[in-house]
Design a protein around this motif. Structure first.
Motif, PDB file in Angstrom:
ATOM      1  N   ASP A  81      10.936  -4.788  -9.394  1.00 33.93           N
ATOM      2  CA  ASP A  81      10.816  -5.435  -8.086  1.00 33.93           C
ATOM      3  C   ASP A  81      12.178  -5.387  -7.400  1.00 33.93           C
ATOM      4  OD1 ASP A  81      10.232  -6.967  -5.879  1.00 33.93           O
ATOM      5  OD2 ASP A  81      10.157  -8.872  -6.972  1.00 33.93           O
ATOM      6  N   VAL A 100       9.591  -7.417 -13.631  1.00 32.12           N
ATOM      7  CA  VAL A 100       8.492  -8.388 -13.675  1.00 32.12           C
ATOM      8  C   VAL A 100       7.469  -7.992 -14.742  1.00 32.12           C
ATOM      9  CG1 VAL A 100       6.614  -9.452 -12.357  1.00 32.12           C
ATOM     10  CG2 VAL A 100       8.813  -8.943 -11.247  1.00 32.12           C
ATOM     11  N   ASP A 102       3.883  -7.692 -15.719  1.00 29.25           N
ATOM     12  CA  ASP A 102       2.648  -7.606 -14.945  1.00 29.25           C
ATOM     13  C   ASP A 102       1.637  -8.663 -15.380  1.00 29.25           C
ATOM     14  OD1 ASP A 102       3.808  -5.466 -13.681  1.00 29.25           O
ATOM     15  OD2 ASP A 102       2.719  -3.952 -14.822  1.00 29.25           O
ATOM     16  N   GLY A 105       3.351 -12.036 -13.943  1.00 28.46           N
ATOM     17  CA  GLY A 105       3.933 -12.050 -12.614  1.00 28.46           C
ATOM     18  C   GLY A 105       5.320 -12.670 -12.579  1.00 28.46           C
ATOM     19  N   ARG A 106       5.891 -12.925 -13.747  1.00 27.25           N
ATOM     20  CA  ARG A 106       7.199 -13.568 -13.820  1.00 27.25           C
ATOM     21  C   ARG A 106       8.269 -12.574 -14.280  1.00 27.25           C
ATOM     22  NH1 ARG A 106       5.574 -19.246 -16.928  1.00 27.25           N
ATOM     23  NH2 ARG A 106       4.189 -20.074 -15.265  1.00 27.25           N
TER      24      ARG A 106
END
Length: 327
Positions: A81, A100, A102, A105-106
């Motif tokens: 990202d 990140v 997947d 999402g962190r």
């Protein structure tokens, strides 16, 4: 329009939002904007059939070698990202990004050190005239940041080379645009040596498609072999190899390490790598001496044995200073 070509921040924002790549010809001229496939499908810049737009002579040969890294933004459950997809050429910028997971999402916060660092950040211009090897700082929330200045306008590729804690090594890539007046540089012609800050570096060995080969780089200064290289990133040299056109990132392994009882601190530095296809590649060697890190850049052609029967055994190298380096 001036002699150069103006890339605006607005165009850069479009590139970031819609995956638009800057298609560049051999000289200064109009920039064509074309929609590319998503990052999951591969990397912008590769022509159909494996030949690259910048190096139409290169061909991807299925099954020859391991696929290069950095061609995808998302792979094996991780996504790069890039929070700063556009900068202004010549202006210092705080580049920020995160890796990140997947599944959650962190941002990833647990890394395994490789070559003394949790993550290696490589930035190269699409024409391979500019190169930087950076080591950003990671915040507790998993966001990485580093100070960055790109001297020329144009399209760049950012590579994050890392190993998740308990996982396997991975290289993810993302596009970065520098706005300003753009004039593409031609790929340097092959030669047998390269100069870096007063040092002369020679290159021996072959880069072969689908076959692991050893490359040996020799460092001299004022005509004398340098025999007291200093450790850098856990070795006496660090080599980055990129394929011209799509900027595929090759996996390179150093031959030995300081303190192993057999590896000498120069003048020769050896590496093992495999070219995934025929074509033209750029090699960037970082080495440390007298307390400073220097970078030598080479242009190398990888051909099948039948195609190089009349060529010398020593691969080609690009003379002249490297285009850029940072730490």
């Amino acid at each position: 329009m001036n002699t150069g070509l103006r890339i605006t921040s607005y165009a850069a924002a479009l590139a970031a939002a819609f995956g638009i790549a800057y298609g560049v010809g051999g000289g200064v001229g109009e920039i064509s904007l074309r929609t590319e496939s998503t990052a999951h499908d591969g990397h912008a810049g590769a022509a159909p059939g494996g030949a690259s737009a910048a190096d139409p002579g290169s061909t991807a040969d299925p099954g020859q070698g391991a696929a290069p890294g950095g061609l995808q933004t998302s792979e094996r459950g991780y996504t790069l990202d890039l929070k700063t997809p556009a900068v202004t050429a010549g202006r210092r910028t705080d580049l920020k990004f995160a890796v990140v997971r997947d599944a959650t999402g962190r941002p990833l916060t647990a890394y395994q050190e490789e070559h003394t660092k949790e993550l290696h950040l490589i930035i190269a211009s699409r024409d391979l005239a500019h190169f930087q090897h950076l080591h950003p700082a990671r915040a507790a929330d998993g966001t990485w940041s580093t100070s960055l200045t790109l001297p020329r306008a144009g399209a760049y590729r950012v590579f994050a080379d890392f190993t998740p804690d308990g996982g396997e090594g991975l290289t993810l890539g993302a596009d970065l645009t520098a706005s300003g007046t753009y004039a593409p540089a031609p790929l340097p012609a092959p030669a047998a040596t390269a100069e870096a800050d007063g040092y002369e570096v020679s290159l021996r060995g072959r880069l072969s498609p689908g076959r692991a080969g050893e490359l040996t780089l020799g460092v001299t200064r004022d005509g004398k072999p340098v025999r007291d290289l200093q450790p850098y990133l856990g070795a006496y040299g660090h080599l980055v190899a990129l394929r011209s056109g799509d900027l595929g990132y090759l996996n390179v392994h150093p031959g030995g390490e300081p303190g192993d009882g057999t590896t000498r601190p120069g003048p020769g530095i050896s590496f093992t790598t495999t070219a995934p296809s025929t074509g033209t590649y750029r090699l960037f060697l970082d080495f440390k001496h007298a307390g400073r890190v220097h970078t030598a850049a080479f242009t190398v052609r990888a051909d099948r044995p039948a195609e190089r029967s009349d060529t010398p055994s020593t691969p080609s190298a690009q003379p002249g200073k490297h285009a850029g380096h940072g730490h």
